[in-house]
Design an enzyme around this catalytic site. Structure first.
Site, PDB file in Angstrom:
ATOM      1  N   GLU A  10     -38.152   9.898   5.648  1.00 56.73           N
ATOM      2  CA  GLU A  10     -37.056  10.429   4.859  1.00 56.73           C
ATOM      3  C   GLU A  10     -35.787   9.631   5.141  1.00 56.73           C
ATOM      4  OE1 GLU A  10     -38.173  14.935   3.879  1.00 56.73           O
ATOM      5  OE2 GLU A  10     -37.333  14.710   5.874  1.00 56.73           O
ATOM      6  N   CYS A  14     -28.251   7.527   6.199  1.00 59.79           N
ATOM      7  CA  CYS A  14     -28.949   7.799   7.449  1.00 59.79           C
ATOM      8  C   CYS A  14     -30.382   7.301   7.287  1.00 59.79           C
ATOM      9  CB  CYS A  14     -28.902   9.303   7.692  1.00 59.79           C
ATOM     10  SG  CYS A  14     -29.743   9.812   9.168  1.00 59.79           S
ATOM     11  N   CYS A  62     -41.713  10.698  15.505  1.00 58.80           N
ATOM     12  CA  CYS A  62     -40.987  10.353  16.726  1.00 58.80           C
ATOM     13  C   CYS A  62     -41.815  10.824  17.921  1.00 58.80           C
ATOM     14  CB  CYS A  62     -39.622  11.046  16.737  1.00 58.80           C
ATOM     15  SG  CYS A  62     -38.533  10.477  18.059  1.00 58.80           S
ATOM     16  N   CYS A  78     -37.924  16.064  21.517  1.00 57.08           N
ATOM     17  CA  CYS A  78     -36.736  16.830  21.895  1.00 57.08           C
ATOM     18  C   CYS A  78     -36.936  18.255  21.377  1.00 57.08           C
ATOM     19  CB  CYS A  78     -35.472  16.211  21.300  1.00 57.08           C
ATOM     20  SG  CYS A  78     -35.153  14.545  21.922  1.00 57.08           S
ATOM     21  N   CYS A  82     -35.487  19.468  17.913  1.00 54.81           N
ATOM     22  CA  CYS A  82     -35.552  18.548  16.765  1.00 54.81           C
ATOM     23  C   CYS A  82     -36.874  18.690  16.023  1.00 54.81           C
ATOM     24  CB  CYS A  82     -35.371  17.106  17.238  1.00 54.81           C
ATOM     25  SG  CYS A  82     -35.417  15.910  15.883  1.00 54.81           S
ATOM     26  N   SER A 120     -27.370  10.555  22.038  1.00 56.57           N
ATOM     27  CA  SER A 120     -27.677  11.975  21.853  1.00 56.57           C
ATOM     28  C   SER A 120     -27.692  12.621  23.225  1.00 56.57           C
ATOM     29  CB  SER A 120     -29.048  12.115  21.178  1.00 56.57           C
ATOM     30  OG  SER A 120     -28.987  11.569  19.883  1.00 56.57           O
ATOM     31  N   CYS A 149     -29.060  16.862  10.361  1.00 53.78           N
ATOM     32  CA  CYS A 149     -29.523  16.284  11.630  1.00 53.78           C
ATOM     33  C   CYS A 149     -30.710  17.061  12.174  1.00 53.78           C
ATOM     34  CB  CYS A 149     -28.459  16.359  12.707  1.00 53.78           C
ATOM     35  SG  CYS A 149     -27.006  15.422  12.376  1.00 53.78           S
TER      36      CYS A 149
HETATM   37  N1  SAH Z   1     -33.840   9.301  18.320  1.00 53.28           N
HETATM   38  C1  SAH Z   1     -32.480   8.948  18.051  1.00 53.28           C
HETATM   39  C2  SAH Z   1     -32.168   8.943  16.578  1.00 53.28           C
HETATM   40  C3  SAH Z   1     -32.168  10.316  15.905  1.00 53.28           C
HETATM   41  S1  SAH Z   1     -30.532  10.767  15.616  1.00 53.28           S
HETATM   42  C4  SAH Z   1     -31.568   9.895  18.819  1.00 53.28           C
HETATM   43  O1  SAH Z   1     -32.076  10.837  19.398  1.00 53.28           O
HETATM   44  O2  SAH Z   1     -30.376   9.641  18.908  1.00 53.28           O
HETATM   45  C5  SAH Z   1     -30.600  12.417  15.137  1.00 53.28           C
HETATM   46  C6  SAH Z   1     -29.541  13.234  15.817  1.00 53.28           C
HETATM   47  O3  SAH Z   1     -29.651  14.607  15.423  1.00 53.28           O
HETATM   48  C7  SAH Z   1     -29.699  13.205  17.314  1.00 53.28           C
HETATM   49  O4  SAH Z   1     -28.457  13.276  17.948  1.00 53.28           O
HETATM   50  C8  SAH Z   1     -30.462  14.497  17.537  1.00 53.28           C
HETATM   51  O5  SAH Z   1     -30.398  14.896  18.873  1.00 53.28           O
HETATM   52  C9  SAH Z   1     -29.774  15.417  16.567  1.00 53.28           C
HETATM   53  N2  SAH Z   1     -30.561  16.606  16.244  1.00 53.28           N
HETATM   54  C10 SAH Z   1     -31.893  16.735  16.307  1.00 53.28           C
HETATM   55  N3  SAH Z   1     -32.269  17.961  15.910  1.00 53.28           N
HETATM   56  C11 SAH Z   1     -31.150  18.618  15.584  1.00 53.28           C
HETATM   57  C12 SAH Z   1     -30.902  19.926  15.070  1.00 53.28           C
HETATM   58  N4  SAH Z   1     -31.891  20.762  14.804  1.00 53.28           N
HETATM   59  N5  SAH Z   1     -29.619  20.276  14.834  1.00 53.28           N
HETATM   60  C13 SAH Z   1     -28.622  19.404  15.060  1.00 53.28           C
HETATM   61  N6  SAH Z   1     -28.808  18.154  15.528  1.00 53.28           N
HETATM   62  C14 SAH Z   1     -30.059  17.777  15.798  1.00 53.28           C
END
Ligand code: SAH
Length: 389
Positions: free
Chosen positions: A111, A125, A132, A136, A139, A246, A366
């Protein structure tokens, strides 16, 4: 209906497709053109011309490349295409955010999200991996099974698809002023961990920032990582991109849970590598992303710990209200809690905007991205908007 079940077998055989040049680097174009029997020098010259047509003007048809001899245009069209990957679904949020579900062959889907009215005008984005591996806890992408790296061409193609859809390619007759553009910034904040795919991400950034093509400056490209510490300085040296981390927690015990990669690269190692990012200063700050999880990481004590952790690093902080997804184990912090947290950071001198969630209604915010390639066949997905919206 009966007629739907009686598809002639011949229709099920995919048409032979010509290899697409869309997304290739200059060097790869030269190599590919050599297949037509062009010598090195002519191949180089043609590659320059095609590069400009493909990435500055967004041409998807060789016949429009008017400075290339007609015969050669014909040969190019016979052997290659400039086709983009297939768009399986396109959704527009009520706040103008657009999301494309893109098929990259072999059942792999990603996406890509365009968010208008951020940064200088709008940010795209992009994803760097299908799925992935990081898992996390908060996420959605981490819950997807299938994972593979994207090629540079597949990353560049996401930008081409967005520019196509936004209809903002210039033509030789109608140049586009920089100020007219809507897609001005690029963030590697889609699916995947960009530092696990650093070679292809570096190559893609070279193509995307090239002044003869898409010309999105490296200063407007941000790479976000969950903290692959040893590769962080290398990212800066190889790409000149802006860095985002992050973070989400201020102590190892909690970060081990939220971002399991922390067990491998704990905060001390992570911050050593951040300090080594080349060129940091007031005009090149590190962005720290901090997701606000109710009762988990949103106390005032944690705001204070965050300030202490960032000491002496040119930084800004993006507070991201948690975006929910089906089955998520967390809740978003209360608004007052988020404001209290932000106020403390502001008082300590940090710019810490609370990121307005964008595109939540189409699961484009995000951490909500997740292509369904392993769960659902394309044929079983006639109305995606109802599935997701
Ligand atoms: N793997 C990389 C790139 C992904 S960036 C990274 O972790 O930085 C996507 C961003 O959205 C990251 O900061 C992630 O931690 C954040 N994110 C993931 N799930 C989320 C959620 N449910 N609500 C808000 N932010 C979230």
């Amino acid at each position: 209906m009966a007629s739907h079940t009686l598809i002639a077998p011949v229709l099920l055989v995919p048409a032979p497709t010509k290899p697409s040049l869309a997304g290739l680097s200059r060097a790869d174009l030269v190599q590919t053109l050599a297949q037509l029997g062009l010598g090195e020098k002519p191949a180089r010259m043609r590659a320059e011309q095609i590069f400009r047509w493909a990435y500055h003007y967004g041409q998807s048809d060789f016949s429009g490349m008017t400075n290339i001899a007609k015969v050669l245009r014909g040969e190019l069209a016979g052997a290659f295409s400039l086709a983009r990957p297939e768009i399986l679904a396109r959704q527009v949020s009520n706040d103008g955010t657009r999301k494309w579900l893109i098929r990259l062959g072999s059942g792999a889907e990603v996406e890509t999200v365009f968010i208008p009215d951020v940064a200088r005008s709008g940010a795209l984005c992009v994803s760097s991996q299908v799925g992935c591996t990081l898992t996390c806890k908060f996420c959605h992408t981490g819950t997807q099974k299938l994972v593979r790296n994207l090629s540079a061409a597949e990353i560049v193609a996401q930008v081409l698809i967005a520019r196509d859809d936004l209809e903002e390619w210039p033509t030789p007759e109608r140049p586009l002023n920089d100020g007219d553009r809507r897609l001005t910034n690029l963030v590697f904040m889609g699916m995947g961990e960009p530092l696990f795919n650093l070679d292809e991400v570096t190559k893609a950034i070279e193509i995307i920032s090239d002044g003869d093509g898409l010309a999105i400056s490296r200063r407007r490209i941000t790479v976000s990582t969950a903290g692959v510490a040893p590769l962080i300085p290398e990212l800066g040296a190889r790409t000149g991109a802006m860095l985002a981390i992050s973070l989400h927690a201020t102590n190892d015990a909690l970060r081990d849970v939220l971002v399991p990669l922390n067990k491998k690269y704990p905060l001390a190692a992570l911050f050593d590598s951040i300090r080594a990012y080349p060129g940091l200063g007031n005009s090149k700050r590190v962005t720290f992303e901090y997701v606000m999880l109710k009762g988990v990481n949103d106390s005032l004590a944690e705001a204070k710990a965050l300030v202490a952790l960032l000491a002496k690093i040119p930084a800004k902080i993006n507070l991201i209200p948690f975006n929910p997804w089906p089955g998520a184990p967390y809740e978003c912090s209360d608004w007052e809690g988020i404001e209290r947290f932000a106020a403390h950071l502001n008082k300590a001198g940090y710019s810490s905007p609370i990121r307005t969630p964008r595109g939540r209604d189409i699961l484009a915010a995000c951490g909500q991205l997740r292509s369904e390639s392993v769960k659902q066949r394309a044929s079983a997905r006639p109305d995606l908007s109802q599935d997701r919206g």
